[in-house]
Design a protein around this motif. Sequence first.
Motif, mmCIF file in Angstrom:
data_model
loop_
_atom_site.group_PDB
_atom_site.id
_atom_site.type_symbol
_atom_site.label_atom_id
_atom_site.label_comp_id
_atom_site.label_asym_id
_atom_site.label_seq_id
_atom_site.Cartn_x
_atom_site.Cartn_y
_atom_site.Cartn_z
ATOM 1 N N ASP A 126 0.934 -1.201 -0.109
ATOM 2 C CA ASP A 126 -0.036 0.074 -0.189
ATOM 3 C C ASP A 126 0.876 1.124 0.005
ATOM 4 O O ASP A 126 0.447 2.354 0.301
ATOM 5 C CB ASP A 126 -1.083 -0.028 1.287
ATOM 6 N N TYR A 127 2.183 1.161 -0.169
ATOM 7 C CA TYR A 127 3.099 2.204 -0.344
ATOM 8 C C TYR A 127 3.249 2.580 -1.570
ATOM 9 O O TYR A 127 3.943 1.762 -2.368
ATOM 10 C CB TYR A 127 4.270 1.851 0.368
ATOM 11 N N LYS A 128 2.619 3.635 -2.215
ATOM 12 C CA LYS A 128 2.584 3.957 -3.685
ATOM 13 C C LYS A 128 3.526 4.734 -4.106
ATOM 14 O O LYS A 128 3.558 5.851 -3.379
ATOM 15 C CB LYS A 128 0.992 4.323 -3.922
ATOM 16 N N LYS A 129 4.001 4.607 -5.474
ATOM 17 C CA LYS A 129 4.799 5.642 -6.149
ATOM 18 C C LYS A 129 4.002 6.370 -7.092
ATOM 19 O O LYS A 129 3.433 5.700 -7.925
ATOM 20 C CB LYS A 129 6.016 4.872 -6.798
ATOM 21 N N PHE A 130 4.242 7.484 -6.830
ATOM 22 C CA PHE A 130 3.680 8.667 -8.310
ATOM 23 C C PHE A 130 4.556 8.983 -9.008
ATOM 24 O O PHE A 130 5.693 9.709 -8.476
ATOM 25 C CB PHE A 130 2.644 9.613 -7.449
#
Length: 370
Positions: A289-293
């Motif tokens: 749930d650690y997202k990269k944008f």
Amino acid sequence: MKFSQSSLTVGELATGQALSVPVFHIAGKDSHAPKVFIQANVHGAEVQGNAVIFQLMKQLEQMDVRGEVTLLPLANPLGINQKSGEFTLGRFDPITGVNWNREYLDHKTDIASWYQQHRHLDDKALIAAYRLQLIESCNAHLNSEWGVTTGKRLAVTLQSLAHQADIVIDLHTGPKSCKHMYCPEYDVAAASLFSIPYTLVIPNDFGGAMDEAAFCPWWQLTEIANSQGRRLKVPVAAFTLELGSQERIDMDDALNDAKGILAYLSQRGVVSEYVQAAEMARYACYLKDYKKFHAPIAGMVEYKAELGHILYSGETLANVLRLDRFGTHEELTELVLNQDCVPILHFASASVYQGTELYKVMTNLFKLNL
């Protein structure tokens, strides 16, 4: 108790000079207490961990230290000295381009076979034998007839020290970042003791970093032993602490983080004194749930989202300025996310290519309790 100081050679320059790092050590008075290894500054620009180690030494020298403690600041002299103008570039080995923190050794031991050969040992002897196996594996790799890369020599030399400890803490920072830490799933309760507001709960698998190199072999051994009906707890704890942003030293902040580490070490019996964990809200999410944008367009970025604070769906994450498109609807582009999140870090520069990893954000957070 006072620290003794020695040095550790981690490589050589082309001109023959040795690359060495300082090592500080307190023996401790109880051989049964956990052994601790803490390192900092594996990435050249990530200097705040050195200040934390300094504050730890100041505190520990006034305390009753039961467990052996080894502290290794300035861990990567080549990366620290890899400068371009006023900036430090030392995140990647300049020879191979590999991230300095992804060079640790995956031992690839046949754990099932090893356990079958050693299952007759009691827990203490089993742990000692496996620890020796890991250290010997590091030494064999370093002494390979084919040699090793500069980055691998540094990493595996540090790893061989870490394998001698029961608690391993690797101190890092982000580019522009709020404080957060990485903690394995099996040990998530420990995160509530550090002075860190956000925790990334990582799988119990090897991904190349120091914390995983330290705990994964022990998790694997424990899983095999438990599957054979043996009740064996994971004997090694390992964490990565991200202490804010790179290229900064803050001594007061370092003292707060040192006290958080001491709260954990106190709970583990490394020091006799009781150190109270800071009263603060702590939140976590799973690594999935650690997202990269990534930047959808190139340009000059105005970072709007405040790190470490909730960003609600539809609120502005950043604005991208494109002066080459002045007078059109594309001159200033607002970037938003369609879900609630907490931005943890963002790219250090305001000038970005299309596709740049612009932000990392935590989603689906849950609260950690003391």
